[in-house]
Design a protein around this motif. Structure first.
Motif, PDB file in Angstrom:
ATOM      1  N   VAL A 284       0.827  -1.217   0.000  1.00 12.10           N
ATOM      2  CA  VAL A 284       0.000   0.000   0.000  1.00 12.10           C
ATOM      3  C   VAL A 284       0.860   1.265   0.000  1.00 12.10           C
ATOM      4  N   THR A 285       1.950   1.269   0.756  1.00 15.74           N
ATOM      5  CA  THR A 285       2.786   2.478   0.829  1.00 15.74           C
ATOM      6  C   THR A 285       3.585   2.676  -0.451  1.00 15.74           C
ATOM      7  N   CYS A 286       4.163   1.597  -0.964  1.00 13.24           N
ATOM      8  CA  CYS A 286       4.949   1.711  -2.201  1.00 13.24           C
ATOM      9  C   CYS A 286       4.054   2.122  -3.374  1.00 13.24           C
ATOM     10  N   ALA A 287       2.849   1.573  -3.450  1.00 13.32           N
ATOM     11  CA  ALA A 287       1.933   1.927  -4.528  1.00 13.32           C
ATOM     12  C   ALA A 287       1.562   3.408  -4.466  1.00 13.32           C
ATOM     13  N   PHE A 288       1.303   3.896  -3.267  1.00 12.29           N
ATOM     14  CA  PHE A 288       0.933   5.303  -3.082  1.00 12.29           C
ATOM     15  C   PHE A 288       2.068   6.226  -3.516  1.00 12.29           C
ATOM     16  N   VAL A 289       3.305   5.893  -3.105  1.00 11.84           N
ATOM     17  CA  VAL A 289       4.451   6.738  -3.451  1.00 11.84           C
ATOM     18  C   VAL A 289       4.759   6.636  -4.942  1.00 11.84           C
ATOM     19  N   TRP A 290       4.689   5.437  -5.499  1.00 13.13           N
ATOM     20  CA  TRP A 290       4.964   5.247  -6.933  1.00 13.13           C
ATOM     21  C   TRP A 290       4.010   6.086  -7.782  1.00 13.13           C
ATOM     22  N   ALA A 291       2.725   5.996  -7.503  1.00 15.00           N
ATOM     23  CA  ALA A 291       1.735   6.764  -8.264  1.00 15.00           C
ATOM     24  C   ALA A 291       1.971   8.268  -8.092  1.00 15.00           C
ATOM     25  N   SER A 292       2.259   8.690  -6.862  1.00 14.33           N
ATOM     26  CA  SER A 292       2.489  10.118  -6.603  1.00 14.33           C
ATOM     27  C   SER A 292       3.737  10.612  -7.320  1.00 14.33           C
ATOM     28  N   LEU A 293       4.785   9.775  -7.351  1.00 14.14           N
ATOM     29  CA  LEU A 293       6.041  10.172  -7.989  1.00 14.14           C
ATOM     30  C   LEU A 293       5.880  10.295  -9.495  1.00 14.14           C
ATOM     31  N   VAL A 294       5.153   9.362 -10.104  1.00 18.22           N
ATOM     32  CA  VAL A 294       4.924   9.436 -11.553  1.00 18.22           C
ATOM     33  C   VAL A 294       4.084  10.665 -11.898  1.00 18.22           C
ATOM     34  N   LYS A 295       3.059  10.940 -11.091  1.00 18.39           N
ATOM     35  CA  LYS A 295       2.234  12.141 -11.313  1.00 18.39           C
ATOM     36  C   LYS A 295       3.071  13.407 -11.212  1.00 18.39           C
ATOM     37  N   THR A 296       4.075  13.375 -10.335  1.00 16.91           N
ATOM     38  CA  THR A 296       4.942  14.540 -10.147  1.00 16.91           C
ATOM     39  C   THR A 296       5.905  14.708 -11.312  1.00 16.91           C
ATOM     40  N   ARG A 297       6.621  13.645 -11.633  1.00 14.38           N
ATOM     41  CA  ARG A 297       7.665  13.744 -12.652  1.00 14.38           C
ATOM     42  C   ARG A 297       7.106  13.886 -14.061  1.00 14.38           C
ATOM     43  N   CYS A 298       5.914  13.407 -14.286  1.00 13.06           N
ATOM     44  CA  CYS A 298       5.362  13.383 -15.648  1.00 13.06           C
ATOM     45  C   CYS A 298       4.145  14.279 -15.793  1.00 13.06           C
ATOM     46  N   ARG A 299       4.015  15.271 -14.914  1.00 17.02           N
ATOM     47  CA  ARG A 299       2.815  16.116 -14.941  1.00 17.02           C
ATOM     48  C   ARG A 299       2.697  16.946 -16.218  1.00 17.02           C
ATOM     49  N   ASN A 300       3.813  17.174 -16.904  1.00 14.42           N
ATOM     50  CA  ASN A 300       3.776  17.986 -18.130  1.00 14.42           C
ATOM     51  C   ASN A 300       4.089  17.177 -19.388  1.00 14.42           C
ATOM     52  N   GLU A 344      -0.333   6.627 -18.146  1.00 21.05           N
ATOM     53  CA  GLU A 344      -1.661   7.225 -18.007  1.00 21.05           C
ATOM     54  C   GLU A 344      -2.479   6.535 -16.925  1.00 21.05           C
ATOM     55  N   ASP A 345      -2.194   5.232 -16.679  1.00 21.42           N
ATOM     56  CA  ASP A 345      -2.935   4.498 -15.656  1.00 21.42           C
ATOM     57  C   ASP A 345      -2.441   4.812 -14.251  1.00 21.42           C
ATOM     58  N   LEU A 346      -1.257   5.404 -14.152  1.00 18.62           N
ATOM     59  CA  LEU A 346      -0.742   5.845 -12.860  1.00 18.62           C
ATOM     60  C   LEU A 346      -1.089   7.308 -12.588  1.00 18.62           C
ATOM     61  N   LYS A 347      -1.202   8.098 -13.646  1.00 19.45           N
ATOM     62  CA  LYS A 347      -1.456   9.532 -13.477  1.00 19.45           C
ATOM     63  C   LYS A 347      -2.935   9.853 -13.243  1.00 19.45           C
ATOM     64  N   GLY A 348      -3.806   8.954 -13.631  1.00 19.80           N
ATOM     65  CA  GLY A 348      -5.237   9.221 -13.504  1.00 19.80           C
ATOM     66  C   GLY A 348      -5.725   9.143 -12.067  1.00 19.80           C
ATOM     67  N   GLU A 349      -7.032   9.371 -11.873  1.00 21.29           N
ATOM     68  CA  GLU A 349      -7.625   9.370 -10.541  1.00 21.29           C
ATOM     69  C   GLU A 349      -7.489   8.017  -9.853  1.00 21.29           C
ATOM     70  N   SER A 350      -7.432   6.963 -10.643  1.00 24.95           N
ATOM     71  CA  SER A 350      -7.327   5.609 -10.080  1.00 24.95           C
ATOM     72  C   SER A 350      -5.881   5.116 -10.029  1.00 24.95           C
ATOM     73  N   GLY A 351      -4.936   6.036 -10.155  1.00 23.79           N
ATOM     74  CA  GLY A 351      -3.530   5.645 -10.200  1.00 23.79           C
ATOM     75  C   GLY A 351      -3.079   4.855  -8.989  1.00 23.79           C
ATOM     76  N   PHE A 352      -3.455   5.307  -7.795  1.00 16.07           N
ATOM     77  CA  PHE A 352      -3.070   4.621  -6.566  1.00 16.07           C
ATOM     78  C   PHE A 352      -3.646   3.207  -6.526  1.00 16.07           C
ATOM     79  N   VAL A 353      -4.928   3.075  -6.837  1.00 12.82           N
ATOM     80  CA  VAL A 353      -5.573   1.757  -6.826  1.00 12.82           C
ATOM     81  C   VAL A 353      -4.945   0.841  -7.872  1.00 12.82           C
ATOM     82  N   ASN A 354      -4.689   1.382  -9.060  1.00 14.32           N
ATOM     83  CA  ASN A 354      -4.055   0.577 -10.117  1.00 14.32           C
ATOM     84  C   ASN A 354      -2.671   0.092  -9.688  1.00 14.32           C
ATOM     85  N   ALA A 355      -1.928   0.982  -9.018  1.00 17.94           N
ATOM     86  CA  ALA A 355      -0.589   0.619  -8.563  1.00 17.94           C
ATOM     87  C   ALA A 355      -0.656  -0.493  -7.510  1.00 17.94           C
ATOM     88  N   VAL A 356      -1.613  -0.393  -6.594  1.00 21.54           N
ATOM     89  CA  VAL A 356      -1.793  -1.432  -5.576  1.00 21.54           C
ATOM     90  C   VAL A 356      -2.073  -2.774  -6.243  1.00 21.54           C
TER      91      VAL A 356
END
Length: 462
Positions: A284-300, A344-356
Motif C-alpha cells: 500500500v505504501t509503495c503503490a501510493f508513493v509510486w503513483a504520486s512520484l509518476v504524477k509529479t515527474r510526468c505532470r507535463n 496514463e494508468d498511474l497519473k489518472g484518478e485511479s492511479g493509486f488503486v491501479n498501482a496497488v
C-alpha cells in the motif's frame, strides 16, 4: 580569497580480520545477476557532542579493534571479488593480506540538516560515504574490493558511520554484519554473544538451483561484463550538476492504516471478484508513493502517457525455498520482481488503486512461483531502462537498521545514498510501526510531490 575545505581527512586505516582465513568462495546462481560494479551505500547518523580529538582517543581504538574482531567472522568482506574473463566464473578471493579500509573524516557541514528528513543535496550525502573502485590485471581480471567504511565526525554535534559494499551480499547480510560489529564495539570488544549465536553461513551447498538457472545467469553475466570499465567508482552523484536532493517521507502507522482502508474500499467498489481482504504495508505504501512520484515527474508529459512505468523490488528467499536457507546465509538470496503500468494508468484518478493491484499481483506471483520468468531477467530489466522509467526499491523495514548501536545510542537517522531511480525503505526511528521512504528528486519536484502526498493522505482520512 581563502577557501576552507568543508571535509578534512583525519586518517585512513587498513583493518584486517583478527584471524586470517585464506580461501576462495564461489558465487552462487543468485549472486551472478548482481556481480560486478553494483554498490549499496548506507549511512548511520548518531548524536555525538564531542570533539574529533575525543573521538580519536576514546572511540576510534575500540571501533578498529571490534571491526577486526567482526571481520574474523565475516572474513570474505576483507577479500576481493575476482572476475576473470570467460569462461571462468567470478569468485571471492581471501588471502593473508586482506583488509577493509576505514577512513576518518572531520566535517564542518551541517549535521542537523544532513541527519534530518528534510531535502539535502545528494552531493553532500555523497561526501559521507566511502568510495570503492575496481581495477584490472594484465590477465583481464576485474578486481572489486567488497567493503569500504567511513566515520565522519561533525565536531561537537554528531557522527556518521557509513558503509559502501559490492553486491556480493544482500541487505540482510549487511544488517547482520553491522549489528555484529556494533554489538562487539558497544561491549568494548569483550562480548561476542550476538555473532556467536548467529555465525555467518558460507556453505554454498545449502542454496539449490531448482530451475537450472546458473547457465543462463552466467551467460547474462558475461554479456554484462563486456560493458564494464576499469576505475568505475561507487559514487552516486557522478558530477551531475542538476539540483538533486534526497529527502525522507515518513508514514506513521495511522497513515498506512488510512491508505489501506481507503484503497480496499475503492477496490471493493469496483466489484472485482478477486478483491483481497488485506494488503501489506509494503504494497500500500509503495503503490501510493509510486503513483504520486509518476504524477509529479510526468505532470507535463501528456504526449508520452502511453509510455510504460516499472516498479522493481526484491524479495528474500531464505524461508521460501523448498530447502530453507539459514537466516545467517552469506551472499545474495533474493528473487527479483517487478510491476508495470502505462503512465496514463498511474497519473489518472485511479492511479493509486491501479498501482496497488499490479504490485499486489507481483507479490502473489512471487509467492506462487519464486523465480517466475527468471531466465528473462536481464532482457526484461534492460527493456525497463531503455523503453520506460523504472523505480527500484532498496532496503526493508525488516532489517531494523535503527537497532545498530555502537555504544553511543540508537541512530538518530539512517540513510541510503542512491540515484533518482531508487526508493529506500526502512522502519521509522521511533519504533512505532511506521515507514520511512527515501526518494531522490529535484527541489521543484519535491515541493510538488509533498503537496500531492499530503493531499492523498487527507483524502484517505475523509
Amino acid at each position: 580569497m581563502v577557501v576552507l575545505r568543508e571535509h578534512k581527512l583525519v586518517e585512513k586505516f587498513q583493518v584486517g580480520p583478527a584471524v586470517r582465513t585464506i580461501t576462495t568462495l564461489p558465487l552462487t546462481f543468485l549472486d551472478l545477476p548482481l556481480a560486478g560494479p553494483i554498490y549499496v551505500r548506507r549511512q548511520f547518523f548518531y548524536h555525538f557532542p564531542h570533539s574529533t580529538l575525543h573521538f580519536c582517543e576514546t572511540i576510534l581504538p575500540c571501533l578498529k579493534t571490534s571491526l577486526s574482531q567482526t571481520l574474523q567472522h565475516f572474513f570474505p568482506l576483507a577479500g576481493n571479488l575476482l572476475c576473470p574473463p570467460p569462461p571462468h566464473k567470478p569468485f571471492i578471493h581471501c588471502t593473508g593480506d586482506d583488509f577493509v579500509t576505514l577512513t576518518i573524516i572531520e566535517s564542518e557541514a551541517d549535521f542537523k540538516n544532513l541527519s534530518s528528513n528534510r531535502p539535502k543535496s545528494l552531493k553532500d550525502l555523497d561526501h559521507l560515504v566511502p568510495k570503492l573502485t575496481c581495477s584490472n590485471t594484465h590477465h583481464d581480471t576485474f578486481i572489486f574490493p567488497l567493503v569500504a567504511l567511513q566515520a565522519t565526525v561533525f565536531p561537537n554535534h554528531g557522527l556518521c558511520i557509513a558503509i559502501t559494499y559490492c553486491h556480493v551480499m544482500d541487505d540482510s547480510c549487511c544488517s547482520h554484519f553491522m549489528k555484529s560489529w556494533s554489538s562487539i564495539c558497544r561491549s568494548g570488544g569483550v562480548d561476542f554473544t550476538l555473532v556467536e549465536k548467529s555465525t555467518p553461513c558460507f556453505d554454498r551447498e545449502v542454496l539449490k538451483d531448482p530451475k537450472g538457472l546458473e547457465a543462463i545467469f552466467l551467460r547474462d553475466y558475461f554479456e554484462e561484463r563486456s560493458t564494464w570499465k576499469v576505475g568505475k567508482t561507487s559514487e552516486v552523484s557522478n558530477g551531475n550538476s542538476e539540483d538533486y536532493v534526497k529527502a525522507t517521507i515518513v508514514f506513521g502507522r495511522e497513515d498506512v492504516e488510512g491508505l489501506r482502508r481507503w484503497v480496499l474500499n475503492q477496490w471493493k467498489r469496483s466489484k472485482e471478484f478477486n478483491t483481497p481482504q488485506y494488503i501489506s504495508k509494503f504494497v500500500v505504501t509503495c503503490a501510493f508513493v509510486w503513483a504520486s512520484l509518476v504524477k509529479t515527474r510526468c505532470r507535463n508529459d501528456e504526449e508520452e502517457d502511453v509510455k510504460e512505468e516499472f516498479f522493481r523490488f526484491a524479495a528474500d528467499c531464505r524461508d521460501r525455498l523448498e530447502h530453507p536457507v539459514p537466516k545467517t546465509y552469506f551472499g545474495n538470496c533474493l528473487t527479483l520482481c517487478y510491476a508495470m503500468l502505462k503512465r496514463e494508468d498511474l497519473k489518472g484518478e485511479s492511479g493509486f488503486v491501479n498501482a496497488v493491484k499490479v504490485i499486489e499481483r507481483a507479490v502473489a506471483d512471487m509467492k506462487s512461483e519464486l523465480f517466475k520468468d527468471a531466465e528473462n531477467w536481464r532482457e526484461s530489466f534492460t527493456k525497463m531502462f531503455v523503453l520506460g522509467s523504472t523505480l527500484i526499491v532498496t532496503g526493508s523495514p525488516k532489517f531494523t537498521v535503527y537497532e545498530t548501536d555502537f555504544g553511543f545510542g540508537r541512530p538518530t537517522k539512517v540513510e541510503m545514498a542512491h540515484s533518482f531511480k531508487g526508493m529506500s525503505l526502512a522502519e521509522t526511528g521511533d519504533n512505532e510501526g511506521g515507514l520511512e521512504i527515501g526518494l531522490v528528486c529535484t527541489s521543484t519536484e519535491y515541493e510538488y510531490l509533498i503537496s500531492l502526498i499530503e493531499q492523498g493522505l487527507q483524502i484517505s482520512k475523509s
